[in-house]
Design a protein around this motif. Structure first.
Motif, PDB file in Angstrom:
ATOM      1  N   GLU A   8      16.669 -21.927  30.365  1.00 46.04           N
ATOM      2  CA  GLU A   8      17.730 -21.959  31.371  1.00 46.04           C
ATOM      3  C   GLU A   8      19.067 -21.648  30.706  1.00 46.04           C
ATOM      4  O   GLU A   8      19.355 -22.118  29.609  1.00 46.04           O
ATOM      5  N   PRO A   9      19.908 -20.840  31.379  1.00 48.53           N
ATOM      6  CA  PRO A   9      21.163 -20.412  30.751  1.00 48.53           C
ATOM      7  C   PRO A   9      22.239 -21.484  30.705  1.00 48.53           C
ATOM      8  O   PRO A   9      23.216 -21.356  29.978  1.00 48.53           O
ATOM      9  N   GLY A  10      22.095 -22.542  31.475  1.00 46.67           N
ATOM     10  CA  GLY A  10      23.085 -23.613  31.423  1.00 46.67           C
ATOM     11  C   GLY A  10      24.338 -23.311  32.230  1.00 46.67           C
ATOM     12  O   GLY A  10      24.364 -22.449  33.110  1.00 46.67           O
ATOM     13  N   ARG A  11      25.426 -24.050  31.889  1.00 51.15           N
ATOM     14  CA  ARG A  11      26.637 -23.948  32.701  1.00 51.15           C
ATOM     15  C   ARG A  11      27.873 -24.138  31.833  1.00 51.15           C
ATOM     16  O   ARG A  11      27.911 -24.985  30.930  1.00 51.15           O
ATOM     17  N   ALA A  73      25.718 -22.062  23.200  1.00 54.65           N
ATOM     18  CA  ALA A  73      25.819 -23.518  23.303  1.00 54.65           C
ATOM     19  C   ALA A  73      25.236 -24.030  24.608  1.00 54.65           C
ATOM     20  O   ALA A  73      24.837 -25.196  24.714  1.00 54.65           O
ATOM     21  N   CYS A  74      25.188 -23.151  25.623  1.00 58.74           N
ATOM     22  CA  CYS A  74      24.683 -23.557  26.932  1.00 58.74           C
ATOM     23  C   CYS A  74      23.179 -23.322  27.085  1.00 58.74           C
ATOM     24  O   CYS A  74      22.599 -23.712  28.110  1.00 58.74           O
ATOM     25  N   ALA A  75      22.572 -22.669  26.096  1.00 59.34           N
ATOM     26  CA  ALA A  75      21.144 -22.353  26.201  1.00 59.34           C
ATOM     27  C   ALA A  75      20.321 -23.622  26.365  1.00 59.34           C
ATOM     28  O   ALA A  75      20.658 -24.669  25.821  1.00 59.34           O
ATOM     29  N   GLY A  76      19.275 -23.506  27.148  1.00 61.94           N
ATOM     30  CA  GLY A  76      18.422 -24.661  27.384  1.00 61.94           C
ATOM     31  C   GLY A  76      18.910 -25.542  28.514  1.00 61.94           C
ATOM     32  O   GLY A  76      18.496 -26.701  28.621  1.00 61.94           O
ATOM     33  N   GLY A  77      19.800 -25.007  29.328  1.00 58.54           N
ATOM     34  CA  GLY A  77      20.270 -25.761  30.484  1.00 58.54           C
ATOM     35  C   GLY A  77      21.370 -26.737  30.182  1.00 58.54           C
ATOM     36  O   GLY A  77      21.635 -27.639  30.996  1.00 58.54           O
ATOM     37  N   ARG A  78      22.024 -26.578  29.037  1.00 57.15           N
ATOM     38  CA  ARG A  78      23.102 -27.505  28.685  1.00 57.15           C
ATOM     39  C   ARG A  78      24.404 -27.125  29.403  1.00 57.15           C
ATOM     40  O   ARG A  78      24.611 -25.969  29.757  1.00 57.15           O
TER      41      ARG A  78
END
Length: 323
Positions: A8-11, A73-78
């Motif tokens: 998930e690309p995160g936010r 830094a946002c990779a993994g849905g962070r």
């Protein structure tokens, strides 16, 4: 064998706050975002919000990420919250826009979250700040006095009246600003008085108290059903405040002649006095009688004469065009 699902690309949340609102007075959505974020970043070690975030137990990293670093830094849905600091923020947003436009990067969701909003009148704080700097740094403004600025107050008031009479909304807005500048300028000068200093806050506080006191039908238990009732409240309260010895006290003699005559006539009529208009000879006495008649009829003689003078001006121009 099933292919591995993409991360998930995160936010990314860009959290802004008005500099006209005291730091720490953030909205509830802003505090929720800060508490729920995986990381909070701010390049400015002296950002005004930082002491309040630390007090709330929120860890802030003092780094200025590049666009790609922020995406990673946002990779993994962070979720990463960034507190813009002014300098360098444009480079970050431009970099994110380039990455999004390339089509080669799975971009996180980008959200602009206002943490606080300007209240009505907030730009007045900017005016006070700008005036303070001008007073300190401008060779002309730093030398001005109340007496030296008096003529500009008169000029700006007349220009405001002209804009109102012309019905020019653009000019009206500008001239209101010029009149407001005179108020702020005089208040800034008044701060430097060694014996009786006061500030623009004192000026505002005085008029606020006066407005509340003179509007008991709005802020108290009194009632007023008509504009006449309001005027009666105003005059009665004003008379108690001023404790004048004469109805003529407080009438500025420096105002235009017709306006002065009408003001005096209005004071006489309101007080119920039986005062005959002087019957001297000459144009002045004739104008005085006309001004008193106009005031009794509810007509502003100054405005009436100005309207007639504008018509006279137009007639002059028409003749000039013909010739």
């Amino acid at each position: 064998m099933n292919a591995e699902a993409p991360a998930e690309p995160g936010r990314v949340i860009l959290l802004t706050a008005s500099h006209r609102v005291a730091p720490g007075l953030l909205s509830w959505p802003a505090w929720q975002a800060l508490r729920a974020a995986d990381r909070v970043l701010c390049a400015d070690e002296h950002h005004p919000q930082l002491p309040y975030l630390r007090e709330a137990g929120i860890t802030v990293e003092h780094i200025r990420p590049a666009a790609q670093d922020l995406v990673d830094a946002c990779a993994g849905g962070r979720t990463v919250v960034v507190l813009p600091s002014g300098e360098g923020d444009q480079a970050l947003t431009d970099g994110l826009a380039r990455l999004a436009g390339s089509g080669r990067v799975a971009m996180p969701d980008l959200e602009l979250l206002p943490g606080s909003y300007d209240l009505p009148g907030a730009r007045l704080l900017d005016l006070v700040q700008v005036m303070d700097r001008i007073r300190r740094a401008c060779p002309w403004s730093s030398q001005q006095t109340h007496e030296g600025l008096a003529k500009y107050g008169i000029e700006e008031a007349y220009e405001l009246v002209e804009a109102i009479e012309a019905g020019d909304r653009v000019e009206l807005r500008e001239e209101l600003g010029d009149v407001l500048l005179q108020v702020v300028f005089h208040a800034r000068i008044a701060e430097e008085d060694e014996e009786e200093p006061f500030s623009v806050d004192d000026v505002a506080g005085t008029i606020v108290e006066k407005l509340i006191h003179r509007h008991p039908h709005v802020f108290g238990d009194a009632t007023a059903e008509t504009p006449e009732d309001v005027k009666e409240h105003w005059l009665r309260t004003k008379a108690i405040e001023k404790q004048r010895d004469s109805v003529t006290d407080g009438v500025p003699l420096g105002q235009p002649g017709l306006a002065l005559a009408a003001k005096l006539a209005g004071r006489v009529r309101t007080a119920g006095l039986d005062v005959e208009v002087p019957a001297g000879e000459g144009i002045g006495y004739e104008l005085l009688a006309l001004a008193v008649r106009a005031e009794e009829a509810g007509v502003d003689p100054e405005a009436a004469l100005r309207a007639a003078a504008r018509a006279y001006r137009d007639a002059i121009r028409a003749v000039e065009n013909v010739d």
